[in-house]
Write a protein that holds these residues in place. Structure first.
Motif, PDB file in Angstrom:
ATOM      1  N   ALA A 127       0.653  -0.874  -0.372  1.00  0.00           N
ATOM      2  CA  ALA A 127      -0.046  -0.170  -0.469  1.00  0.00           C
ATOM      3  C   ALA A 127       0.437   1.000   0.165  1.00  0.00           C
ATOM      4  CB  ALA A 127      -0.604  -0.159   1.042  1.00  0.00           C
ATOM      5  N   THR A 128       1.843   1.331   0.841  1.00  0.00           N
ATOM      6  CA  THR A 128       2.814   2.651   0.726  1.00  0.00           C
ATOM      7  C   THR A 128       3.285   2.809  -0.230  1.00  0.00           C
ATOM      8  OG1 THR A 128       4.031   1.758   2.685  1.00  0.00           O
ATOM      9  CG2 THR A 128       5.850   3.530   1.893  1.00  0.00           C
ATOM     10  N   LEU A 129       3.499   2.244  -1.289  1.00  0.00           N
ATOM     11  CA  LEU A 129       3.755   3.043  -2.887  1.00  0.00           C
ATOM     12  C   LEU A 129       2.588   2.997  -3.885  1.00  0.00           C
ATOM     13  CD1 LEU A 129       6.382   0.294  -4.208  1.00  0.00           C
ATOM     14  CD2 LEU A 129       6.502   3.469  -3.245  1.00  0.00           C
ATOM     15  N   MET A 130       1.227   2.044  -3.707  1.00  0.00           N
ATOM     16  CA  MET A 130       0.141   1.773  -4.092  1.00  0.00           C
ATOM     17  C   MET A 130      -1.056   3.191  -4.101  1.00  0.00           C
ATOM     18  SD  MET A 130       0.983  -0.973  -6.286  1.00  0.00           S
ATOM     19  CE  MET A 130      -0.775  -1.400  -7.126  1.00  0.00           C
ATOM     20  N   LYS A 131      -0.746   4.062  -2.783  1.00  0.00           N
ATOM     21  CA  LYS A 131      -1.242   4.678  -2.498  1.00  0.00           C
ATOM     22  C   LYS A 131      -0.977   5.957  -2.899  1.00  0.00           C
ATOM     23  CE  LYS A 131       0.503   5.747   1.718  1.00  0.00           C
ATOM     24  NZ  LYS A 131       0.854   7.363   2.164  1.00  0.00           N
ATOM     25  N   LYS A 132       0.190   5.966  -2.998  1.00  0.00           N
ATOM     26  CA  LYS A 132       1.097   7.319  -3.651  1.00  0.00           C
ATOM     27  C   LYS A 132       1.044   7.599  -5.262  1.00  0.00           C
ATOM     28  CE  LYS A 132       5.146   7.141  -0.373  1.00  0.00           C
ATOM     29  NZ  LYS A 132       5.844   7.056   0.078  1.00  0.00           N
ATOM     30  N   ASP A 133       0.951   6.534  -5.547  1.00  0.00           N
ATOM     31  CA  ASP A 133       1.032   6.288  -7.671  1.00  0.00           C
ATOM     32  C   ASP A 133       0.377   6.506  -8.038  1.00  0.00           C
ATOM     33  OD1 ASP A 133       3.842   6.800  -7.822  1.00  0.00           O
ATOM     34  OD2 ASP A 133       4.123   4.507  -7.261  1.00  0.00           O
ATOM     35  N   LEU A 134      -0.894   5.419  -7.478  1.00  0.00           N
ATOM     36  CA  LEU A 134      -2.344   5.700  -8.084  1.00  0.00           C
ATOM     37  C   LEU A 134      -3.226   7.137  -7.958  1.00  0.00           C
ATOM     38  CD1 LEU A 134      -3.602   1.856  -7.721  1.00  0.00           C
ATOM     39  CD2 LEU A 134      -2.973   3.470  -9.877  1.00  0.00           C
ATOM     40  N   THR A 135      -3.305   7.722  -6.338  1.00  0.00           N
ATOM     41  CA  THR A 135      -4.213   8.688  -6.491  1.00  0.00           C
ATOM     42  C   THR A 135      -3.119  10.051  -6.918  1.00  0.00           C
ATOM     43  OG1 THR A 135      -2.064   8.977  -3.895  1.00  0.00           O
ATOM     44  CG2 THR A 135      -4.333   7.922  -3.614  1.00  0.00           C
ATOM     45  N   GLN A 136      -1.676   9.885  -7.355  1.00  0.00           N
ATOM     46  CA  GLN A 136      -1.484  10.932  -7.958  1.00  0.00           C
ATOM     47  C   GLN A 136      -2.189  10.864 -10.195  1.00  0.00           C
ATOM     48  OE1 GLN A 136       2.374  11.020  -7.414  1.00  0.00           O
ATOM     49  NE2 GLN A 136       2.474  12.045  -4.841  1.00  0.00           N
ATOM     50  N   GLU A 137      -1.800   9.674 -10.395  1.00  0.00           N
ATOM     51  CA  GLU A 137      -2.684   9.695 -11.831  1.00  0.00           C
ATOM     52  C   GLU A 137      -4.095  10.090 -11.776  1.00  0.00           C
ATOM     53  OE1 GLU A 137      -2.071   5.313 -12.393  1.00  0.00           O
ATOM     54  OE2 GLU A 137      -0.023   5.143 -12.076  1.00  0.00           O
ATOM     55  N   GLU A 138      -3.770  10.771 -13.015  1.00  0.00           N
ATOM     56  CA  GLU A 138      -4.893  11.180 -13.230  1.00  0.00           C
ATOM     57  C   GLU A 138      -5.907  10.291 -13.985  1.00  0.00           C
ATOM     58  OE1 GLU A 138      -4.310  14.042 -16.330  1.00  0.00           O
ATOM     59  OE2 GLU A 138      -3.332  15.376 -14.857  1.00  0.00           O
ATOM     60  N   THR A 139      -5.323   8.713 -14.810  1.00  0.00           N
ATOM     61  CA  THR A 139      -5.879   7.783 -15.456  1.00  0.00           C
ATOM     62  C   THR A 139      -6.230   7.054 -14.124  1.00  0.00           C
ATOM     63  OG1 THR A 139      -3.631   7.283 -15.507  1.00  0.00           O
ATOM     64  CG2 THR A 139      -4.391   7.900 -17.289  1.00  0.00           C
ATOM     65  N   ALA A 140      -6.344   7.105 -12.627  1.00  0.00           N
ATOM     66  CA  ALA A 140      -7.129   5.901 -12.084  1.00  0.00           C
ATOM     67  C   ALA A 140      -7.945   6.307 -11.645  1.00  0.00           C
ATOM     68  CB  ALA A 140      -6.113   6.317 -10.333  1.00  0.00           C
ATOM     69  N   SER A 141      -8.806   4.704 -11.863  1.00  0.00           N
ATOM     70  CA  SER A 141      -9.981   4.876 -11.585  1.00  0.00           C
ATOM     71  C   SER A 141     -10.740   5.564  -9.653  1.00  0.00           C
ATOM     72  CB  SER A 141     -10.637   3.597 -12.034  1.00  0.00           C
ATOM     73  OG  SER A 141      -9.976   2.515 -11.334  1.00  0.00           O
ATOM     74  N   PHE A 142     -11.879   5.407  -9.664  1.00  0.00           N
ATOM     75  CA  PHE A 142     -12.744   5.987  -8.349  1.00  0.00           C
ATOM     76  C   PHE A 142     -11.933   5.219  -7.911  1.00  0.00           C
ATOM     77  CE2 PHE A 142     -16.140   6.375  -5.949  1.00  0.00           C
ATOM     78  CZ  PHE A 142     -15.990   7.197  -4.681  1.00  0.00           C
ATOM     79  N   TYR A 143     -12.614   3.174  -7.933  1.00  0.00           N
ATOM     80  CA  TYR A 143     -12.384   2.316  -7.092  1.00  0.00           C
ATOM     81  C   TYR A 143     -11.325   2.359  -6.415  1.00  0.00           C
ATOM     82  CZ  TYR A 143     -10.495  -2.459  -6.375  1.00  0.00           C
ATOM     83  OH  TYR A 143     -10.106  -3.498  -5.469  1.00  0.00           O
ATOM     84  N   GLU A 144      -9.920   2.327  -7.736  1.00  0.00           N
ATOM     85  CA  GLU A 144      -8.324   2.514  -7.378  1.00  0.00           C
ATOM     86  C   GLU A 144      -8.059   3.498  -6.022  1.00  0.00           C
ATOM     87  OE1 GLU A 144      -6.615   0.839 -10.845  1.00  0.00           O
ATOM     88  OE2 GLU A 144      -7.135   2.658 -11.214  1.00  0.00           O
ATOM     89  N   LYS A 145      -8.573   5.274  -5.988  1.00  0.00           N
ATOM     90  CA  LYS A 145      -8.248   6.246  -5.831  1.00  0.00           C
ATOM     91  C   LYS A 145      -9.000   5.987  -3.977  1.00  0.00           C
ATOM     92  CE  LYS A 145      -7.729   9.566  -9.135  1.00  0.00           C
ATOM     93  NZ  LYS A 145      -8.228  11.266  -9.489  1.00  0.00           N
ATOM     94  N   ILE A 146     -10.210   5.244  -3.875  1.00  0.00           N
ATOM     95  CA  ILE A 146     -10.812   4.918  -2.651  1.00  0.00           C
ATOM     96  C   ILE A 146     -10.306   3.638  -1.967  1.00  0.00           C
ATOM     97  CG2 ILE A 146     -13.055   4.221  -1.497  1.00  0.00           C
ATOM     98  CD1 ILE A 146     -13.292   7.222  -2.097  1.00  0.00           C
ATOM     99  N   PHE A 147      -9.930   2.665  -2.853  1.00  0.00           N
ATOM    100  CA  PHE A 147      -9.582   1.400  -2.153  1.00  0.00           C
ATOM    101  C   PHE A 147      -8.431   1.802  -1.801  1.00  0.00           C
ATOM    102  CE2 PHE A 147      -7.166  -2.630  -2.666  1.00  0.00           C
ATOM    103  CZ  PHE A 147      -8.385  -2.956  -1.473  1.00  0.00           C
ATOM    104  N   TYR A 148      -7.205   2.334  -2.400  1.00  0.00           N
ATOM    105  CA  TYR A 148      -5.380   2.398  -2.081  1.00  0.00           C
ATOM    106  C   TYR A 148      -5.514   3.876  -1.551  1.00  0.00           C
ATOM    107  CZ  TYR A 148      -4.850  -1.364  -5.434  1.00  0.00           C
ATOM    108  OH  TYR A 148      -4.659  -2.758  -6.195  1.00  0.00           O
TER     109      TYR A 148
END
Length: 335
Positions: free
Chosen positions: A119-140
């Protein structure tokens, strides 16, 4: 169940090898884990969530190390003890309780470390990506993020201990005070004591399934991270972050190897063990019991070797420990 079927004669390996291994692991484990706990509690000022999980893991390791003298005494003398004797009941109850509590606390804690590293890296990268889905931003960004927070990790570790103790203590009491008593066992080291019966036997199978679940959590964390690493390699340059990604990948791989080497043989063998023990073959049963006990010993050995693994899992621990040894050796070198 007649007396011949319930009395198992231990081999030389059980009478001599297992007790020696447990005593050796006890000495090694107490030294390494006490030193590790002292470093974590006294020498590391700023504690991350990983440190909280590792402190919890060391506590579980110390518990299993304290059970090792009981296990050594049980295998050395248990076949000569009457079950109704006080020493048999104390060794049987405390050894079983400490071993199982520490095993399940360690499994859950290792799973939490794997999730937090992932989660340490996933939350940093996916929450900053414009292409990240709503599910990814919420979950990670919301859910897994909590595993990286020290306060949450501390509360989670307390909950783990509470849940495991509430589950294991009643089962151990029932196994020691009811099942063995109802079977009218004469010897401390016996078929019922080694195989369980009724409720405790079912509980052991549930425990084995839980080991498989923990292994699955770690495996999925590792697989998901590797898949994500391949994905971003195609889309973006990660040269600056590559060393960090490789470090997290190594952490997940180390945890996975621990579960594979120490717990997977036990979890694979136990269903086979229970299937074969239904056959009324005392000689075969003796061999199966001894294999089971050596696999449990292998699982317990992880607690004694964990301080070496901490050097791979935490840079701060490695740096602090190296500095301590340098300070210890420096007066001798100057003299």
């Amino acid at each position: 169940m007649d007396n011949n079927s319930t009395h198992i004669k231990p081999s030389e390996a059980t009478l001599f090898v297992l007790p020696i291994i447990y005593i050796f692991l006890c000495i090694l484990g107490l030294f390494g884990n006490i030193l590790s706990q002292w470093v974590f509690l006294r020498k590391i000022a700023r504690k991350t969530s990983t440190h909280m999980y590792l402190i919890n893991l060391v506590t579980a390791n110390l518990l299993v190390c304290s059970a090792m003298p009981f296990m050594s005494a049980y295998f050395k003398e248990g076949s000569t003890w009457i079950y109704s004797s006080a020493k048999c009941k104390v060794v049987n109850f405390l050894g079983t309780l400490f071993m199982h509590v520490s095993m399940f606390v360690s499994l859950i804690t290792l799973s939490c470390i794997a999730i937090s590293r992932y989660a340490t890296l996933m939350k940093k990268d996916l929450t900053q990506e414009e292409t990240a889905s709503f599910y990814e931003k919420i979950f990670y960004g919301r859910i897994l993020k909590k595993f990286c927070q020290p306060n949450f990790a501390k509360k989670l570790c307390s909950f783990i201990w509470g849940a495991v103790l509430v589950t294991i203590i009643p089962i151990t009491i029932y196994y020691s005070a009811v099942e063995l008593y109802e079977e009218n066992e004469k010897m401390c080291y016996s078929e019922v004591a080694e195989c369980g019966t009724g409720f405790s036997g079912t509980a052991r199978l549930v425990g084995i399934a839980f080991i498989g679940f923990c292994f699955l959590v770690v495996f999925l964390s590792y697989y998901s991270f590797v898949s994500y690493l391949r994905k971003i390699r195609k889309n973006t340059s990660i040269t600056k972050k590559y060393s960090t990604y490789c470090l997290v990948k190594r952490h997940l791989l180390v945890i996975q190897c621990l579960l594979v080497v120490c717990f997977l043989p036990y979890s694979i063998f136990m269903p086979i063990f229970y299937a074969l023990t239904k056959k009324n073959d005392s000689q075969q049963l003796g061999y199966l019991v001894e294999i089971k006990n050596f696999l449990i010993c292998l699982a317990a050995a992880r607690s004694s070797t964990d301080p070496i693994i901490f050097l791979l899992l935490d840079k701060t621990f490695k740096k602090t420990l190296c500095n301590l040894f340098r300070k210890t050796n420096s007066p001798q070198e100057s003299s």
